[in-house]
Design an enzyme around this catalytic site. Structure first.
Site, PDB file in Angstrom:
ATOM      1  N   GLU A 579      -6.387  -3.567  -3.563  1.00 42.34           N
ATOM      2  CA  GLU A 579      -5.590  -4.784  -3.691  1.00 42.34           C
ATOM      3  C   GLU A 579      -6.449  -5.969  -4.132  1.00 42.34           C
ATOM      4  O   GLU A 579      -6.005  -6.839  -4.888  1.00 42.34           O
ATOM      5  CB  GLU A 579      -4.894  -5.093  -2.365  1.00 42.34           C
ATOM      6  CG  GLU A 579      -3.789  -4.105  -2.025  1.00 42.34           C
ATOM      7  CD  GLU A 579      -3.196  -4.330  -0.641  1.00 42.34           C
ATOM      8  OE1 GLU A 579      -2.014  -4.667  -0.547  1.00 42.34           O
ATOM      9  OE2 GLU A 579      -3.939  -4.169   0.351  1.00 42.34           O
ATOM     10  N   GLU A 599      -2.705   3.416   1.764  1.00 42.11           N
ATOM     11  CA  GLU A 599      -2.316   2.990   3.112  1.00 42.11           C
ATOM     12  C   GLU A 599      -1.389   3.959   3.829  1.00 42.11           C
ATOM     13  O   GLU A 599      -1.429   4.059   5.067  1.00 42.11           O
ATOM     14  CB  GLU A 599      -1.663   1.605   3.053  1.00 42.11           C
ATOM     15  CG  GLU A 599      -2.635   0.450   2.853  1.00 42.11           C
ATOM     16  CD  GLU A 599      -2.985   0.196   1.393  1.00 42.11           C
ATOM     17  OE1 GLU A 599      -3.600  -0.841   1.105  1.00 42.11           O
ATOM     18  OE2 GLU A 599      -2.625   1.037   0.528  1.00 42.11           O
TER      19      GLU A 599
END
Length: 800
Positions: A579, A599
């Site tokens: 990210e 994730e």
């Protein structure tokens, strides 16, 4: 001499094909030739089969499957004349002198004037290879010894002769460094060159001493691994990896040419156990197993290890050696510890370091070449002479201590060690690093302005800011660099704080841009799971939500900073690390960048803007295909339906990538996944990554404009229903677990836009708020917490 444009590789076996693949990775045209098998109708069959194997091999020799198109198959009977079109010809045929010499005569008859010819041999001396060749051939000839596998191993040993042209050496050295990404080590024309001369000795001693001392395979690898700065494969795991049957072949070829007094002759033997293992097909990972093997019992796979005394296998055990813990205090603490682990470490290392030191200057003119060869060829963290220095303390140098211990044992102390007793092999003075020459004086280690590290910067600089998780460095020319210093560069509140500090320093100072990178193996493995799990287990839900909000705000501040931000990505960039690079203006990625939003593997979804940014990128990429929109417009009259159909493939692509925790296997795959944008570049050489990132930051700083905030038009319930149907099918087929389903449907809610529809415009912040809400719902779930705990304990995802 001009730049290399096209190469030919002769010999399409495992090594030859892999070398051809890596040239293709660099965008170079390759002609791959081999013999014509007797009785075949397809005369190019060997080279063609080799290319097919490249596409099927894992780990992949190609950084992208499309590179296979750059390799043209052929044979040496019909296509040898095509060598007149290439700039560099690499011979990778069987290690028999007469076969190579016959081939060289054929090559010399057709090659163009000034083309370079090299051999990938690791056993045959250069002077013998060209003994029957004319002076014009000798001037163009050298040995270029790639390490296997060529894509992943950084070392290339370069051996040249007295007649080799200097301009040819310069061209090859530069090309191999910048285009192929290799560390070039210049070696002398001696048996095994540098890395294998020392590495084979180390492996031989490692095996024999374990057998002699009653040290188990597990114990030996636990000692001769991380505690020494060697990969966790240690001795026996590495033997399994390279092939147990290969080691006797290498050893015999070296014994045929080693000097009579060489210590390798004294210590070498082939234990009956290894002879039996080879005969029974236990040759390592390529065979039925080796020192380690996988066995099935009651339907479960069990990792087993061979008993070096009996030859029987038993379930692998976790070694419990106090010396391994003692190693945290330093290398000397390991080798002096009185248990069998410490005694084994001393026995193997003392012999290996002593042997390597005795080979200077026979195998190399300087200690740096030896250290680089072992670090890049065997992935050691420290080279031979760096290890000797690490045996020292404040009272005496490592060389002094080592020399004293060798003398106690009645062993001869090599001349190079005696010269280093007073001041060691490496020194640092007045912001410069020095190494000891073979004469005993000290010469500076020059820093390449196009291949520097933060360690080089730190020699003369102090951080602009620093906390327990990160530091900020002025790297010159108006560029500031954030260095993460946490374990595996995982993101914690301290890193988020430092990013905001950096933004303010660059914005308020006379700086042009910000880069994020370090000398570490990995860019960033994501958020600090230990911190999140601790907070969850103590019920600190408000703290967790604050961290997620802080991360979102920080990444947004990076994205919309009034200056360019470039992430220098090497190794893993996972989860929050991925990210981070997504919210940079551009990425300078090492070709071996492994990035992904993973994730779901720990029970949550990307919460720091990963879902939103990937949607923005995928939809933008989809909208560039105007032909699709036009075609759909002719088929459907309802504008909303056209928009929904046009955006669904983009949503589905992001959903698949995140829900399966897909990770790129190269920087080029990361570009396909839209993790690298059009401004991003790729570096082949890891040592050049930070310098390349700095140059990219400077380029972007010229006429920099802050990006515009996007809006999203998402289909809402329609898209959610379609994604949920796909999830249901995976559950029914047994490809997704109960909790996989739960997480995937929450992810579908985010990517579809929730309760919105295609006629509405979502702001970036609204999408981020949705991400945060779903993240918090998931982290409250006991099954998600179980995934986090399992990952922290085992390093592997839990399928629950």
């Amino acid at each position: 001499m001009k730049e290399i444009q096209k190469v030919a590789v002769i010999g399409s076996g495992v090594m030859g094909a892999a070398i051809a693949a890596h040239f293709a990775n660099a965008g170079v045209l390759v002609l791959l030739l081999d013999i014509v098998p007797e009785g075949t109708t397809n005369r190019n069959i060997l080279a063609e089969q080799a290319i097919d194997r490249l596409l099927a091999t894992d780990p992949a020799p190609l950084t992208h499957k499309r590179h296979a198109k750059l390799i043209t198959p052929g044979n040496i009977e019909d296509h040898l004349s095509h060598l007149a079109e290439v700039d560099w010809i690499i011979e990778v045929v069987i290690e028999k002198l007469e076969i190579k010499q016959q081939l060289y005569k054929k090559i010399d008859a057709v090659r163009k004037h000034g083309s370079i010819v090299s051999s990938n041999t690791s056993t045959l001396p250069l002077h013998l290879l060209i003994s029957d060749m004319p002076a014009s051939f000798a001037a163009d000839f050298m040995i270029t010894h790639f390490f296997n596998p060529p894509r992943y191993m950084r070392l290339l040993e370069l051996v040249t002769g007295q007649a080799t042209r200097q301009d040819a050496i310069t061209v090859i050295t530069s090309f191999v460094d910048k285009r192929l990404g290799k560390q070039v080590v210049h070696c002398k024309d001696t048996p095994g060159f540098i890395a294998n001369r020392i590495g084979c000795f180390w492996l031989e001693v490692g095996v024999l001493e374990a057998m002699r001392m009653g040290v188990t395979v597990e114990e030996a690898d636990s000692v001769m691994g991380k505690p020494v700065g060697i990969p966790k494969t240690g001795v026996f795991g590495l033997m399994d990896l390279i092939g147990i049957d290969l080691m006797p072949l290498i050893a015999r070829s070296m014994l045929a040419t080693l000097p009579e007094q060489d210590t390798f002759r004294t210590i070498y033997s082939e234990p009956p156990l290894i002879t039996r293992m080879i005969a029974e097909g236990y040759t390592g990972r390529k065979g039925k197993g080796g020192f380690y093997r996988l066995n099935k019992k009651d339907g479960q796979k069990i990792k087993e290890v061979i008993d070096l005394q009996t030859g029987e296998y038993h379930p692998q055990a976790t070694p419990k050696l106090e010396s391994v813990d003692a190693a945290k205090a330093g290398l000397r603490a390991l080798v002096t510890y009185p248990d069998k682990g410490g005694q084994y470490a001393w026995s193997v290392l003392s012999q290996t370091l002593n042997y390597a030191a005795s080979l200077i200057p026979e195998i190399a003119d300087d200690i740096i070449s030896v250290d680089e060869a072992m670090k890049c060829g065997y992935n050691w963290k420290y080279g031979i002479f760096e290890l000797i220095d690490r045996l020292g303390d404040d009272a005496q140098t490592g060389a002094a201590w080592f020399a004293n211990e060798l003398t106690k044992q009645g062993k001869t102390v090599p001349d190079i060690i005696q010269k280093a007793i007073a001041k060691g092999f490496y020194r640092q003075e007045n912001g410069k690093r020095y190494y000891m020459t073979v004469k005993g004086d000290y010469a500076p280690i020059d820093v390449d302005p196009e291949a520097w590290t933060l360690a080089d910067i730190k020699l003369t600089a102090k951080p602009l800011a620093k906390n327990g998780s990160a530091s900020l460095w002025d790297v010159g020319d108006g560029i500031v660099c954030i260095e993460f210093t946490t374990k595996m560069n995982s993101v914690d509140p301290g890193i988020l704080e430092m990013i905001n500090t950096a933004i303010n320093i660059v914005k308020d100072g006379e700086y042009k841009g910000l880069m994020i990178g370090s000398d570490a193996d990995n860019f960033c493995v994501g958020a600090n799971l230990g911190f999140l799990l601790f907070a969850a287990n103590t019920g600190a839900w408000k703290m967790i939500e604050d961290i997620i909000k802080q991360g979102q705000d920080t990444y947004m501040a990076l994205k919309y900073a009034p200056f360019p931000v470039v992430s220098a990505v090497g190794g893993m960039a996972l989860g929050g690390g991925c990210e981070l690079m997504l919210h940079s203006d551009a990425v300078q990625a090492h070709i071996e960048a492994y990035a992904g939003l993973v994730e779901v593997g720990v029970g949550v979804i990307p919460g720091w803007g990963g879902c939103t940014e990937m949607l923005v990128r995928a939809i933008a990429a989809r909208q560039q295909d105007t032909s699709t929109t036009a075609k759909l417009g002719r088929m459907f009259s309802a504008i909303a339906k056209v928009r929904t159909l046009n955006v669904m493939p983009a949503i589905a692509k992001v959903f698949e990538m995140i829900s399966t925790a897909k990770v790129s296997k190269s920087a080029e795959e990361a570009r396909d996944m839209l993790l690298l944008n059009h401004k991003s570049h790729i570096s082949m050489n890891r040592k050049r990554l930070l310098a390349d990132a700095k140059q990219l930051t400077l380029q972007l700083a010229a006429n920099y404009q802050i990006p515009k905030a996007p809006t999203l038009a998402l289909p809402g319930k329609t898209a959610k229903a379609m994604l949920s149907m796909a999830v249901d099918s995976f559950v029914k087929s047994g490809k997704a677990t109960h909790h996989d389903e739960f997480i995937a449907k929450k992810l579908a809610d985010i990517l579809s836009g929730g309760d919105t529809d295609i006629t509405m415009q979502l702001t970036e912040q609204q999408s981020l708020d949705h991400e945060r809400s779903v993240f918090m719902e998931l982290i409250h779930n006991p099954d998600s917490l179980a995934r986090m705990e399992h990952m922290l304990e085992t390093g592997k995802p839990l399928r629950n």
